[in-house]
Every structure is written in C-alpha cells, then in structure tokens.
Design a protein around this motif. Structure first.
Motif, mmCIF file in Angstrom:
data_model
loop_
_atom_site.group_PDB
_atom_site.id
_atom_site.type_symbol
_atom_site.label_atom_id
_atom_site.label_comp_id
_atom_site.label_asym_id
_atom_site.label_seq_id
_atom_site.Cartn_x
_atom_site.Cartn_y
_atom_site.Cartn_z
ATOM 1 N N ALA A 281 0.853 -1.205 0.000
ATOM 2 C CA ALA A 281 0.000 0.000 0.000
ATOM 3 C C ALA A 281 0.882 1.246 0.000
ATOM 4 O O ALA A 281 2.060 1.190 0.368
ATOM 5 N N ILE A 282 0.275 2.346 -0.391
ATOM 6 C CA ILE A 282 0.921 3.657 -0.266
ATOM 7 C C ILE A 282 0.216 4.371 0.890
ATOM 8 O O ILE A 282 -1.011 4.290 1.024
ATOM 9 N N LYS B 283 1.402 10.829 -5.659
ATOM 10 C CA LYS B 283 0.977 10.599 -7.057
ATOM 11 C C LYS B 283 2.091 9.934 -7.853
ATOM 12 O O LYS B 283 1.853 9.028 -8.652
ATOM 13 N N GLU B 284 3.343 10.388 -7.601
ATOM 14 C CA GLU B 284 4.469 9.772 -8.333
ATOM 15 C C GLU B 284 4.625 8.301 -7.953
ATOM 16 O O GLU B 284 4.901 7.456 -8.801
ATOM 17 N N LEU B 285 4.413 7.990 -6.675
ATOM 18 C CA LEU B 285 4.487 6.575 -6.265
ATOM 19 C C LEU B 285 3.366 5.778 -6.922
ATOM 20 O O LEU B 285 3.553 4.622 -7.301
ATOM 21 N N GLN B 286 2.216 6.410 -7.059
ATOM 22 C CA GLN B 286 1.090 5.695 -7.691
ATOM 23 C C GLN B 286 1.392 5.336 -9.145
ATOM 24 O O GLN B 286 0.894 4.334 -9.650
ATOM 25 N N LEU B 287 2.242 6.139 -9.792
ATOM 26 C CA LEU B 287 2.621 5.801 -11.174
ATOM 27 C C LEU B 287 3.399 4.491 -11.190
ATOM 28 O O LEU B 287 3.213 3.634 -12.057
ATOM 29 N N ALA B 288 4.308 4.336 -10.191
ATOM 30 C CA ALA B 288 5.097 3.099 -10.123
ATOM 31 C C ALA B 288 4.263 1.943 -9.560
ATOM 32 O O ALA B 288 4.555 0.774 -9.815
ATOM 33 N N LEU B 289 3.234 2.256 -8.773
ATOM 34 C CA LEU B 289 2.446 1.214 -8.094
ATOM 35 C C LEU B 289 0.955 1.428 -8.351
ATOM 36 O O LEU B 289 0.199 1.720 -7.416
ATOM 37 N N PRO B 290 0.513 1.284 -9.579
ATOM 38 C CA PRO B 290 -0.881 1.629 -9.885
ATOM 39 C C PRO B 290 -1.908 0.783 -9.135
ATOM 40 O O PRO B 290 -3.017 1.242 -8.903
ATOM 41 N N MET C 216 5.325 7.026 2.229
ATOM 42 C CA MET C 216 5.576 5.707 2.817
ATOM 43 C C MET C 216 4.924 4.611 1.998
ATOM 44 O O MET C 216 3.880 4.828 1.366
ATOM 45 N N VAL C 217 5.564 3.442 2.045
ATOM 46 C CA VAL C 217 5.024 2.250 1.393
ATOM 47 C C VAL C 217 4.887 1.192 2.482
ATOM 48 O O VAL C 217 5.811 0.999 3.277
ATOM 49 N N PHE C 218 3.743 0.526 2.553
ATOM 50 C CA PHE C 218 3.530 -0.518 3.555
ATOM 51 C C PHE C 218 3.519 -1.896 2.898
ATOM 52 O O PHE C 218 2.968 -2.058 1.800
ATOM 53 N N VAL C 219 4.085 -2.872 3.606
ATOM 54 C CA VAL C 219 4.094 -4.257 3.135
ATOM 55 C C VAL C 219 3.184 -5.074 4.055
ATOM 56 O O VAL C 219 3.248 -4.933 5.287
ATOM 57 N N ARG C 220 2.362 -5.905 3.437
ATOM 58 C CA ARG C 220 1.356 -6.695 4.166
ATOM 59 C C ARG C 220 1.956 -7.486 5.337
ATOM 60 O O ARG C 220 3.034 -8.081 5.211
ATOM 61 N N ASN C 221 1.203 -7.512 6.421
ATOM 62 C CA ASN C 221 1.585 -8.252 7.632
ATOM 63 C C ASN C 221 0.463 -9.250 7.908
ATOM 64 O O ASN C 221 -0.585 -8.880 8.425
ATOM 65 N N LEU D 247 9.947 -0.671 -4.057
ATOM 66 C CA LEU D 247 10.707 0.500 -3.590
ATOM 67 C C LEU D 247 11.713 0.913 -4.660
ATOM 68 O O LEU D 247 11.866 2.106 -4.960
ATOM 69 N N ALA D 248 12.393 -0.090 -5.265
ATOM 70 C CA ALA D 248 13.360 0.212 -6.336
ATOM 71 C C ALA D 248 12.647 0.903 -7.497
ATOM 72 O O ALA D 248 13.145 1.905 -8.033
ATOM 73 N N ASP D 249 11.486 0.377 -7.881
ATOM 74 C CA ASP D 249 10.731 0.988 -8.998
ATOM 75 C C ASP D 249 10.353 2.429 -8.659
ATOM 76 O O ASP D 249 10.451 3.331 -9.500
ATOM 77 N N ALA D 250 9.901 2.616 -7.426
ATOM 78 C CA ALA D 250 9.466 3.977 -7.041
ATOM 79 C C ALA D 250 10.661 4.926 -7.064
ATOM 80 O O ALA D 250 10.561 6.042 -7.598
ATOM 81 N N LEU D 251 11.807 4.482 -6.511
ATOM 82 C CA LEU D 251 12.991 5.362 -6.493
ATOM 83 C C LEU D 251 13.477 5.621 -7.911
ATOM 84 O O LEU D 251 13.866 6.740 -8.270
ATOM 85 N N HIS D 252 13.425 4.563 -8.734
ATOM 86 C CA HIS D 252 13.847 4.702 -10.133
ATOM 87 C C HIS D 252 12.956 5.733 -10.836
ATOM 88 O O HIS D 252 13.447 6.602 -11.567
#
Ligand code: GLV
Ligand code: MN
Ligand code: MN
Length: 417
Positions: A218-219, A348-355, A379-384, A408-413
């Motif tokens: 999630a974002i 919004k930029e993260l949403q482009l990498a993580l639609p 922030m990006v959350f990973v399922r628990n 995370l790599a995709d978002a930073l890229h």
C-alpha cells in the motif's frame, strides 16, 4: 560456476534478498522472556545492527557517514558528489521491548536490496540516493519516539533531548557521548535537511488494512496524531500489614482505576486509541504500599483537537479518582506528533510506479511522519499477515518482502526520471 561461499562480498551483496538480510540479524537482540526482539537504541544489540548495516552499505560501495544526531547515512553519490535534491530511503533498527522482526529492519533491508536492484539497472544514479538508519524511532529507551529525526528537523529542543533519561537514570547526553556523538552539537541539521529532495520509507504494515484488501503493498496517506504523557499518582508509602484499609492513600489503587477510566474514555470517542503499556510503582515492594505510581499514556486520533480533548478528559477523571483515595496526580506531556498527511505530489508519483496499490492511513508513528512537514515524504507498507505488531507475532511472507523491495526500487527509479 564458483560455489556461493567463494563469491566476493560484493557479488554476494548483489544477490541479496530481503529475507536473507533479515536472517543475518535474526539472532541479534532476541528477547528470551517475551520472545521477539528487544533492541533499544545504543544497546549491544542495536550497536551490532548498526555495524551490520555499515558493513552491508560499505560492501555495496556506499559512503557511510554518521550525522550529528546519530543517524547513519549510506550514500550512492552522483558523479561530482553534489548531494542536493537527494532521494532518501530507510527506516530504523531499534525496537520496542519484545517487538517483531520487521518493524524497522524491513525498511532498512528493503532499502539495501532496492539499491542492489537499481545498481543492476543503472551505473550512476540520476539523483544522489541515501539509505538512512534513524536512531531511537521507538522511543523505548529515552521516552520520545523518533528522537533522531526530531533532533535533525529541530522538532525537539536539543536541551530537552540532552536531559532525557533512560530507566537506569543515564541522560541521553551521556549515552550519546559514550557512543561517539558530541552532545553539544545535537539538534537541527540544516545542511542534511536541505539535501533531502524526497524521503520514502518502506515499513511493515502494523494493522489489517492490506489483509482485508488482499493486496501485498500500500501507499500511505496519513499518520494519526499521537502523543505520550506521563502520569504520576502520589500517595503515602506505608506498611502492608499495619496500615488499616481505611487509613490508606494507595496510589496503586488510584492508578488501576485510572487505567480503566482511560479505556472507557477512549471507547466513547470514535476513532480514539488510548493505551497504558507501562506502569512503575515506587519503590515497588510486595509488602510496601507504594508512595508513587508512574504510568505512561499513549493517545492517538486523526483529529488533533480530539486528541487534546481526550487527554484533558483523562486528566480531569484522574484527578477525581486520585482525590477519592487521598492521592494527587500530575500529568506531563513527553511528546506530541500532530496528524500528518504525506506529500500529495510524491504520493501521485508513487502511484505511477504502483498503480495497483491501495492508499491507507496508519495509526503507527514513523520518522517519515516527523520529516513530512520539512521535506516531501511518502511511505510504502508491506502486508503483515498476522495483523499484529509490536509483538513477536508480527510477520511478512518472503514473497511480499521481495515484492516490497522491488516496488521500492521501482518507485525510487521513477523519482530519478
Ligand atoms: C511506533 O511504532 C509507534 O507508533 O509508537
Ligand atoms: Mn517502525
Ligand atoms: Mn514500532
């Protein structure tokens, strides 16, 4: 092909997985009583983790520096070394008492793997990239959560920080000095802060949002406002055998009733959370009526005015309850973090990498929340899958952990474009 054991440290680093990195530190700071991990800042366990991080970062060719406030920065510089408009990712390595394996370390390990993934794609970054490890995120040693990022941003007065004490009575100034910092120079770091163009923190989700949505990542949209207060009930220390029940001014009785009142007040306020997770009688003897009981209150709500109202209601009720036992009560704020909404443009930029990623808020505090008023933060959350955190049951499955690092790599890229 040479067996893995003969691979160079760099080759090994570049094939690292999040799960593999976390298994490197799985034996560090284990809590034999509670289970899980107890890794308070500047304990042997946390120092071992810091050294592990420095070794991992150095192996990857990153330049490692510790800042004035004890955060560790591992830089992948651009040619020429200009650090303006940097991308920063990372998290923390300290833990609550008896915490899980992922709260903090998941973000650090994922950041290292994200660097590996980016290094496999590009020779030099288009923007400087740093992996940061913030100290005392949990505030489990000195009482103030996110102490490192609060100091860096100037959100806490350095004098207040220097005088914070741990449970053994040592001041933060003394502990910082013993760990190589100069306590005279802790505080807002204008230069470092000015270099951060964006901060993206990956973190294990600490609730059930992603389980319910059946999604791995999630974002974040926002962090609930939260604060910590210390309540002290003062009574009369006395003998457990000779003091008749009618003659007592027992602060433990008041404290117990106040704890129940806190639960009831929070239950009556939609979306409020209030917790007493730590209580300390003074002096603390089986046959001694305590002279004082200290306990710590954690209150959270999305509306800061409601948080303030809940704390006022608790204080008023605590005064009444204490008076009924002939006791008195004082309440002191230890830290307060207003509700934070993350930077909409960065989101919004993260949403482009993580639609596919849903947008979730969280009731947990993070260094990203402290940085948010000063720099664009996400922030990006990973399922628990357990939905449980600050507990040994906190969990992340291997596949989600690797998806998190790739994400995370995709978002930073994407943010380098
Ligand atoms: C830290 O994890 C907090 O939310 O207290
Ligand atoms: Mn955390
Ligand atoms: Mn935590």
């Amino acid at each position: 092909m040479a067996p893995d054991t003969e691979a160079t440290p760099l080759a090994r680093a570049l094939t690292a997985t999040v799960t593999g990195l976390l298994s490197d530190i799985a034996g560090t700071g284990t809590d034999n009583i509670r289970g899980g991990y107890t890794r308070p800042v500047y304990s042997t366990a946390e120092l071992d983790l810091r050294n592990w991080f420095i070794e991992q970062a150095t192996t990857r060719g990153l330049s490692v520096e510790t800042d004035l406030n004890g955060a560790i920065w591992a830089w992948w510089d651009v040619p020429g070394g200009d650090r303006s408009n940097s991308l920063v990712t990372g998290s923390h390595l300290d833990s609550v008492p008896g915490g899980g394996a992922f709260d903090g370390p998941l973000g650090v390990a994922s950041a290292l793997v994200a660097v590996d993934i980016l290094k496999s794609r590009i020779a030099t970054p288009a923007r400087p990239l740093a992996v940061v490890v913030f100290p005392e995120e949990e505030g489990s040693r000195f009482g103030v959560a996110c102490l490192g990022s609060r100091l860096m941003t100037g959100a806490i007065d350095p004098d207040k920080a220097r005088n914070l004490r741990d449970q053994d009575g040592s001041t933060f100034a003394d502990v910082a000095k013993a760990n190589g910092l100069d306590p005279r120079f802790i505080g807002r770091d204008e230069k470092l802060l000015g270099q951060i163009g964006a901060f993206v923190e990956l973190h294990v989700e600490q609730g059930r949002g992603l389980i319910d949505l059946d999604q791995p990542i999630a974002i974040a949209s926002s962090i609930l406002g939260h604060g910590r207060w210390r309540l002290s009930v003062h009574g009369q220390g006395n003998h457990a055998g000779t003091t008749l029940m009618a003659d007592r001014h027992d602060p433990m009785v008041s404290a117990s009733r106040i704890v129940v009142a806190i639960r009831d007040i929070a239950r009556n306020q939609t979306n409020a959370r209030a917790t007493v997770g730590r209580l300390q009688p003074v002096p603390g003897g089986t046959n001694v009526i305590a002279s004082r009981v200290d306990f710590w209150l954690d209150v959270r709500h999305p509306d800061d005015a409601v948080t303030a109202h809940v704390v006022e209601a608790i204080h008023a009720q605590a005064r009444l309850i204490a008076a009924e036992e002939g006791c008195t009560v004082e309440l002191r704020e230890e830290s307060l973090s207003p509700t934070v909404h993350f930077d909409p443009a960065l989101q919004k930029e993260l949403q482009l990498a993580l639609p596919q990623a849903p947008i979730l808020d969280t009731g947990a505090g993070h260094d990203a929340g402290v940085l948010a008023p000063y720099v664009p933060t996400a922030m990006v959350f990973v399922r628990n899958p357990s939905g449980v955190s600050h507990s040994p049951e906190e969990h992340v499955v291997d596949e989600d952990a690797e998806t998190g690092a790739r994400t995370l790599a995709d978002a930073l890229h994407g943010l380098m474009a």
